[in-house]
Design a protein around this motif. Structure first.
Motif, PDB file in Angstrom:
ATOM      1  N   LEU A 102       0.834  -1.209   0.000  1.00 29.13           N
ATOM      2  CA  LEU A 102       0.000   0.000   0.000  1.00 29.13           C
ATOM      3  C   LEU A 102       0.867   1.256   0.000  1.00 29.13           C
ATOM      4  O   LEU A 102       0.638   2.187  -0.780  1.00 29.13           O
ATOM      5  N   PHE A 103       1.872   1.292   0.876  1.00 25.25           N
ATOM      6  CA  PHE A 103       2.766   2.454   0.931  1.00 25.25           C
ATOM      7  C   PHE A 103       3.611   2.554  -0.337  1.00 25.25           C
ATOM      8  O   PHE A 103       3.884   3.658  -0.815  1.00 25.25           O
ATOM      9  N   ASP A 104       4.029   1.417  -0.885  1.00 30.83           N
ATOM     10  CA  ASP A 104       4.828   1.445  -2.112  1.00 30.83           C
ATOM     11  C   ASP A 104       4.059   2.120  -3.248  1.00 30.83           C
ATOM     12  O   ASP A 104       4.649   2.859  -4.047  1.00 30.83           O
ATOM     13  N   THR A 105       2.766   1.869  -3.320  1.00 32.42           N
ATOM     14  CA  THR A 105       1.959   2.457  -4.388  1.00 32.42           C
ATOM     15  C   THR A 105       1.507   3.876  -4.050  1.00 32.42           C
ATOM     16  O   THR A 105       1.772   4.821  -4.793  1.00 32.42           O
ATOM     17  N   ASN A 106       0.823   4.018  -2.914  1.00 35.38           N
ATOM     18  CA  ASN A 106       0.180   5.295  -2.598  1.00 35.38           C
ATOM     19  C   ASN A 106       1.158   6.400  -2.248  1.00 35.38           C
ATOM     20  O   ASN A 106       0.917   7.567  -2.569  1.00 35.38           O
ATOM     21  N   PHE A 107       2.249   6.052  -1.570  1.00 33.36           N
ATOM     22  CA  PHE A 107       3.206   7.093  -1.148  1.00 33.36           C
ATOM     23  C   PHE A 107       4.488   7.080  -1.964  1.00 33.36           C
ATOM     24  O   PHE A 107       4.804   8.037  -2.669  1.00 33.36           O
ATOM     25  N   PHE A 108       5.230   5.974  -1.919  1.00 28.05           N
ATOM     26  CA  PHE A 108       6.528   5.963  -2.583  1.00 28.05           C
ATOM     27  C   PHE A 108       6.404   6.056  -4.101  1.00 28.05           C
ATOM     28  O   PHE A 108       7.290   6.603  -4.767  1.00 28.05           O
TER      29      PHE A 108
END
Length: 276
Positions: A102-108
């Motif tokens: 989720l963080f890899d897509t939405n943030f990073f």
């Protein structure tokens, strides 16, 4: 005419924004994991639209997409970081791999896109970066803690970015939509595999199988797209653009609650310094 690069255009707000940008006479680089899902936009606007396959977690695809956009349209004027998805789980229920993805897509993924377009924007001393967040970052509903965290991180990063690039002729804006009639609550929403019974009355109420709101959200994506374009083209682009009455109400309610709590504990906050 300006050139917009929009991530996540296969459905929802990204597609509505791409349609509005093209209808306004601008160029648009429309991206999706499967470029075939946005080919119809190119077919309708063959001279001003470019479809590119893009997974924002793939550094090589990001580099290739930005290069293709710059070669076709001689630069990117507006980057819209829209690609992302939802995830519902109580904090204890969240799977480590799920949360990392989720963080890899939405943030990073958004950070990687920003870093890819900034060199050319700095060279031209112009550009705009739009980050699509969510009112969830502000109200942090039960069951959406991890999703809200990705969006809160995006917002904090974008606020700092805005200050860093303003002297360079570049602006940055965060968009906080409320509930819009998109596919967000459909195929773009995931959840934890585990459901803990003790959270049934809090996070459990937001699990997909308990949801009934998909397809009845109050927000019109076409109107949201028009508002985003107007804000980007304004001489006073806001740092944050709220979209929807529900977003405005949620934002104000959260601010009022925090202000009240802050005031109640103000004396304790002030009394933590060294005595004179």
């Amino acid at each position: 005419m300006s050139t917009w690069f929009i991530t996540g255009c296969s459905t929802g707000l990204g597609r509505s924004l791409a349609e509005a940008v093209l209808a306004a006479g601008h160029n648009a680089v429309v991206t999706a994991r499967d470029a075939a899902t946005v080919q119809d936009l190119v077919d309708a606007h063959p001279t001003s639209a470019l479809a590119v396959a893009l997974d924002v977690t793939d550094a090589a695809q990001i580099a290739a997409a930005v290069e293709a956009a710059e070669e076709r349209f001689d630069g990117i004027d507006v980057l819209v970081n829209n690609a992302g998805y939802g995830y519902r789980a109580a904090i204890e229920e969240g799977g480590a791999d799920d949360v990392q993805k989720l963080f890899d897509t939405n943030f990073f993924g958004a950070v990687a896109m920003i870093k890819a377009v900034l060199p050319a924007m700095r060279a031209r001393k112009s550009g705009a970066i739009v980050t699509i967040s969510s009112i969830g970052a502000r109200i942090s509903p039960e069951g959406s803690g991890y999703y809200a965290a990705t969006k809160a991180a995006l917002e904090a990063m974008t606020f700092s970015l805005r200050k860093e690039v303003a002297p360079l002729g570049i602006t940055a804006m965060t968009v906080e939509p409320g509930g819009f009639r998109t596919d967000f609550a459909g195929r773009s929403l995931t959840q934890s595999a585990e459901a803990i019974a003790d959270y049934a009355d809090t996070a459990g109420k937001r699990r997909i199988e308990a949801g009934t709101g998909h397809g009845t959200q109050p927000g019109d994506p076409a109107k949201a797209a028009t508002a985003i374009i107007a804000a980007v083209e304004s001489d006073a682009t806001p740092s944050i653009l709220l979209l929807g009455r529900d977003a405005l109400q949620g934002f104000r309610g959260t601010l009022d609650s925090l202000r009240s709590e802050t005031d109640a504990w103000a004396s304790t906050s002030e009394d933590t310094g060294f005595d004179a």
